[in-house]
Design an enzyme around this catalytic site. Sequence first.
Site, PDB file in Angstrom:
ATOM      1  CE  LYS A  33      -6.270 -10.258  12.003  1.00 18.78           C
ATOM      2  NZ  LYS A  33      -5.807  -9.850  13.321  1.00 18.78           N
TER       3      LYS A  33
ATOM      4  CG  HIS B 107      -2.233  -0.716   0.973  1.00 18.57           C
ATOM      5  ND1 HIS B 107      -2.319  -2.088   1.030  1.00 18.57           N
ATOM      6  CD2 HIS B 107      -3.470  -0.274   0.639  1.00 18.57           C
ATOM      7  CE1 HIS B 107      -3.567  -2.450   0.762  1.00 18.57           C
ATOM      8  NE2 HIS B 107      -4.288  -1.373   0.523  1.00 18.57           N
TER       9      HIS B 107
END
Lengths: 289, 167
Positions: free
Chosen positions: B86, B21
């Site tokens: 999650k 990222h």
Amino acid sequence: MKSCKEEPFIKTITVETISEAVANLCQESNYYLGPDMLEAFQEAFACELSPTGKEIIQQLLSNAQIAAAEKVPICQDTGFTVVFIELGQDVHITGGLLEDAVNEGVRRGYTTGYLRKSIVGHPLERVNTGDNTPAVLHVKLVRGEQMKIIVAPKGGGSENMSAVKMLKPAEGVAGVKKFILDVVSIAGPNPCPPIVVGVGIGGTMEKAALLAKEALLRPVGTPSPKSEIASLEREILQEVNGLGIGPQGLGGLYTALAVQVEIYPAHIASLPVAVNISCHANRHREVIL
Amino acid sequence: MRIGREVLLNGVLYTARDAAHRKMMELLDAGKPLPVDLTGQIIYYVGPSPAKPGQVIGSAGPTTSGRMDAYTPRLLARGLKGMIGKGKRSAEVIEAMQQYKAVYFAAVGGAAALLSKCIKEAVVVAYPELGPEAIHRLVVEDFPVIVINDTFGGDLYDEGAKTYAGK
């Protein structure tokens, strides 16, 4: 000529023996979940009210079975390798340094065991060391001529949700409970519940943190031998599970499988509390050399 | 798709976590194209363990999504349609998901050996130097996920905990 003085018994352990032992423990701890955790899963599966929660626990049981049968990691995060050594003071280590031997074991274990390398060599520059070294090593000198090695790989997700706070002694038990509940509540779904909550109370800041980590090594479901602490563990577990976070944070009764508390004497001015959260992959293996 | 819906995903997913990222943001800052076209795609936040001989991929469960929150709105603005991870997302990400019509799914964290069985192909397509953090192109079959945040602003984590609090 025989010396009339009795030679003290000194046991010798080579660094190669230590490296091999650590390598094996790295792999075993990542492939095989302990019987205490599997039993705790079974109990949670039987008692969980949330259907989604039940299904998740069933998946965790299947996951543990697959990991053990195929010798693959339970979780892809095979952790920071935390190593506890209880070193008998009559042991002599030969062939090199203990710390190097442990790191060589980690290197071997993670490379040959297809475990993920998750360590960056500098916390700000963040380049992967490529072999999961260095370990975090805690050595305690004890009586005797044995060496106990415990390998406890610790995942980043649950470690990130852990915390330490220096309470005022006046805050007492109520303050301790509030802090633990706050930590678990803020953690919510992030640390992969059902979690195991390790708590250290007392000592200095770093002592409390270490106690909290050591608390996670106790077999899950075994209460503290100190009766007042055992009842505190029960009370906190009940309150933690009253939060409703549940398996994976999707709601349910089993936010935590256990709360395990270790204590140490404290300074007259201090009440340190550390909360070390473990995900459901609460892994550790040990060997005695 | 509303929160709480259980879905079996079939098709292509791209993996990316912290380091990938960060690198993608550097490219966007420099006005350069991303190494993979994420328009209409789903990112799976995962750093798999190495594949053993004979395995497609090692253990491959989701990592904590919140660490990607700072980067996510920019990817959603460029057409990313879904994320799997999650844990909770920030208010900014949830808002951006409504604005750009995207969904956040959770897979069972720590069920990594089980989930890897649903991954049929895995190829590194960018940043091989990042090891487990490289961008992989995965092909999955019946990959089980649940909708945590939908395009209506709902949050399953809030709803789930409310249902069982105090029981």
